[in-house]
Write a protein that holds these residues in place. Sequence first.
Motif, mmCIF file in Angstrom:
data_model
loop_
_atom_site.group_PDB
_atom_site.id
_atom_site.type_symbol
_atom_site.label_atom_id
_atom_site.label_comp_id
_atom_site.label_asym_id
_atom_site.label_seq_id
_atom_site.Cartn_x
_atom_site.Cartn_y
_atom_site.Cartn_z
ATOM 1 N N SER A 3 0.187 -0.741 8.451
ATOM 2 C CA SER A 3 0.931 -2.172 8.644
ATOM 3 C C SER A 3 0.066 -2.573 7.166
ATOM 4 N N TYR A 4 0.283 -4.012 6.546
ATOM 5 C CA TYR A 4 0.425 -4.258 4.994
ATOM 6 C C TYR A 4 -0.299 -5.399 4.848
ATOM 7 N N LYS A 5 -1.077 -6.006 4.151
ATOM 8 C CA LYS A 5 -1.828 -7.375 3.578
ATOM 9 C C LYS A 5 0.211 -8.106 3.006
ATOM 10 N N ILE A 6 0.452 -7.368 2.498
ATOM 11 C CA ILE A 6 1.750 -7.850 1.685
ATOM 12 C C ILE A 6 3.233 -6.907 1.504
ATOM 13 N N VAL A 7 4.241 -7.992 1.973
ATOM 14 C CA VAL A 7 4.965 -6.935 1.667
ATOM 15 C C VAL A 7 5.969 -7.545 1.021
ATOM 16 N N ALA A 8 6.558 -6.475 -0.760
ATOM 17 C CA ALA A 8 7.131 -7.409 -1.921
ATOM 18 C C ALA A 8 8.395 -6.992 -1.739
ATOM 19 N N MET A 9 9.408 -7.816 -1.960
ATOM 20 C CA MET A 9 10.622 -7.417 -2.396
ATOM 21 C C MET A 9 11.535 -8.005 -3.477
ATOM 22 N N VAL A 10 12.689 -7.484 -3.992
ATOM 23 C CA VAL A 10 13.564 -8.394 -4.870
ATOM 24 C C VAL A 10 14.456 -8.953 -3.888
ATOM 25 N N HIS A 11 14.920 -10.157 -4.377
ATOM 26 C CA HIS A 11 15.990 -10.358 -4.036
ATOM 27 C C HIS A 11 17.535 -10.226 -4.629
ATOM 28 N N ALA A 12 17.689 -9.716 -6.171
ATOM 29 C CA ALA A 12 18.020 -10.425 -6.286
ATOM 30 C C ALA A 12 18.140 -9.177 -7.398
ATOM 31 N N ALA A 70 -5.037 -3.642 -6.023
ATOM 32 C CA ALA A 70 -4.904 -3.305 -4.174
ATOM 33 C C ALA A 70 -4.515 -1.896 -4.845
ATOM 34 N N LYS A 71 -4.091 -1.098 -3.135
ATOM 35 C CA LYS A 71 -3.548 -0.203 -2.400
ATOM 36 C C LYS A 71 -2.575 0.022 -2.719
ATOM 37 N N VAL A 72 -1.314 -0.008 -3.203
ATOM 38 C CA VAL A 72 0.366 0.455 -3.456
ATOM 39 C C VAL A 72 0.798 0.810 -2.947
ATOM 40 N N ASP A 73 1.463 1.348 -1.933
ATOM 41 C CA ASP A 73 2.226 2.104 -1.771
ATOM 42 C C ASP A 73 3.687 1.024 -2.055
ATOM 43 N N ALA A 74 4.882 1.635 -2.629
ATOM 44 C CA ALA A 74 6.030 1.695 -2.750
ATOM 45 C C ALA A 74 6.704 2.341 -2.097
ATOM 46 N N LEU A 92 11.713 -7.062 10.127
ATOM 47 C CA LEU A 92 10.709 -6.647 10.671
ATOM 48 C C LEU A 92 9.401 -7.595 10.519
ATOM 49 N N LEU A 93 9.307 -8.367 9.893
ATOM 50 C CA LEU A 93 7.991 -8.181 9.117
ATOM 51 C C LEU A 93 7.615 -9.266 10.302
ATOM 52 N N ALA A 94 8.956 -10.613 11.296
ATOM 53 C CA ALA A 94 8.949 -11.690 11.966
ATOM 54 C C ALA A 94 7.079 -11.565 12.987
ATOM 55 N N ASP A 95 6.515 -10.604 13.499
ATOM 56 C CA ASP A 95 5.863 -10.382 14.603
ATOM 57 C C ASP A 95 4.863 -9.239 14.295
ATOM 58 N N THR A 96 4.478 -9.527 12.226
ATOM 59 C CA THR A 96 2.501 -8.892 11.657
ATOM 60 C C THR A 96 2.556 -10.019 11.364
ATOM 61 N N ASP A 97 1.037 -9.512 10.787
ATOM 62 C CA ASP A 97 0.195 -10.478 10.248
ATOM 63 C C ASP A 97 0.910 -10.290 8.679
ATOM 64 N N SER A 98 1.642 -10.069 8.115
ATOM 65 C CA SER A 98 1.826 -9.152 6.548
ATOM 66 C C SER A 98 2.578 -10.284 5.892
ATOM 67 N N LEU A 99 1.690 -10.330 4.913
ATOM 68 C CA LEU A 99 2.709 -11.463 4.455
ATOM 69 C C LEU A 99 3.798 -11.215 3.374
ATOM 70 N N GLN A 124 -8.952 -3.923 -3.113
ATOM 71 C CA GLN A 124 -8.414 -2.560 -1.807
ATOM 72 C C GLN A 124 -7.346 -3.455 -0.498
ATOM 73 N N ASP A 125 -6.250 -4.423 -1.660
ATOM 74 C CA ASP A 125 -5.660 -5.157 -0.613
ATOM 75 C C ASP A 125 -4.393 -3.481 -0.250
ATOM 76 N N THR A 126 -3.584 -3.809 0.868
ATOM 77 C CA THR A 126 -3.248 -2.935 1.078
ATOM 78 C C THR A 126 -1.648 -3.329 0.497
ATOM 79 N N VAL A 127 -1.252 -2.728 -0.290
ATOM 80 C CA VAL A 127 0.460 -3.656 -0.654
ATOM 81 C C VAL A 127 1.985 -3.042 -0.577
ATOM 82 N N LEU A 128 2.492 -3.237 0.018
ATOM 83 C CA LEU A 128 4.273 -1.935 0.037
ATOM 84 C C LEU A 128 5.245 -3.014 -0.296
#
Length: 370
Positions: free
Chosen positions: A135-144, A109-113, A160-167, A85-89
Amino acid sequence: MNNLLESIEEILLMGPGPSCVPPEVYKALSCKTLGHLDPYFIKIMDEIQVLLQQLMNTQNKLTLPISGTGSSGMETCFVNLIEPQDTVLILKNGVFGVRMEEVASRLGAKVDAIEFEWGTPVRPEIVKEKLEDKSYKIVAMVHAETSTGVRNPVIEISKLLADTDSLFLVDSVTGFGGIEVKVDDWGIDAFYSGTQKCLSCPPGLAPVSFSDRAFSVISNRKKKVPNWYLDMNLIGQYWQKDRKRAYHHTAPINMLYGLYQALLLIFEEGVENVFKRHLENHIKLKEGLERLGLKMYVEESYRLPMLNAVTIPEGVEDAKVRQILRNDFKIEIGAGLGPLAGKIWRIGLMGHTARAENVDRFLKAIEKAL
Ligand SMILES: *Cc1c(COP(=O)(O)O)cnc(C)c1O
């Protein structure tokens, strides 16, 4: 009995990985196997950790190679951080963003993309809007993004994530060792890579790093990490100096020798020189391809040096050209994936492959093949 190993040909690996392995690394792989708790081996482990921390630009204590390929690094990051049930973007613009979505979804997880057109980068302004909504618990991306050759704006997203609790979870399987990575400055909480791209070691290990914040999330989980093999609480006890070394699983000793040697080579050459070599050979390749009338698929401002997506010219048979390169010229390049299948070739200049002689050899071969 016929031993197939005796007739392996030397192939110039210019695809999306694995990349060419330098002789020093092959030699390291064949060093004598030690026990996984042998004091001399532990010295090597300590050195590997320091070298990884330096190349990642991080102070994270929980920095170590996972036993498995790049995807095991992905799995490790998600399985340790996600509870049901964690939120992930997920910010996706290629195969590896899609894989992240699959991995995170399987963990409940509850995944939004947000999907961006393949061949174009993640757009921070669109991510910003999304984060204003939710807000999301985790925000994930690919560098390359190896499937398209796009460099994604990790720094802009980190702001964008600096002031949030997102990992902040970042895949730099292909970037690490070829372009700059700054885990601490970029506020990355969970980071993973792989050995067979710009580190030029055979496939089999996935360097990962977790911030203190991420580690505290892992240590305070409501339920145990559902995957025993990748549980960072347990693996950390084997790898961390200040914790009692305890057997978890037998470390892939000789693979770790290979990684150690590969990292030493990078620091002997100089990290900045290694990045410069990737860039210079990318430019050399690009200029050569353009002389032959070929076009780069990705726009210059967000092109990766180590993965060159090239548009397949009209009327040219994709598979036929790759087959000629492989059979007649002993060169491997990659095909397009997903929506880019049949549209692009992926030419890798990763690690030990990224050298002028290889670019010259490839340009001569592709000219003849066409
Ligand atoms: C290669 C790659 C992976 C997966 O690594 P494997 O070693 O194939 O498991 C993940 N992410 C990216 C960006 C990659 O290029």
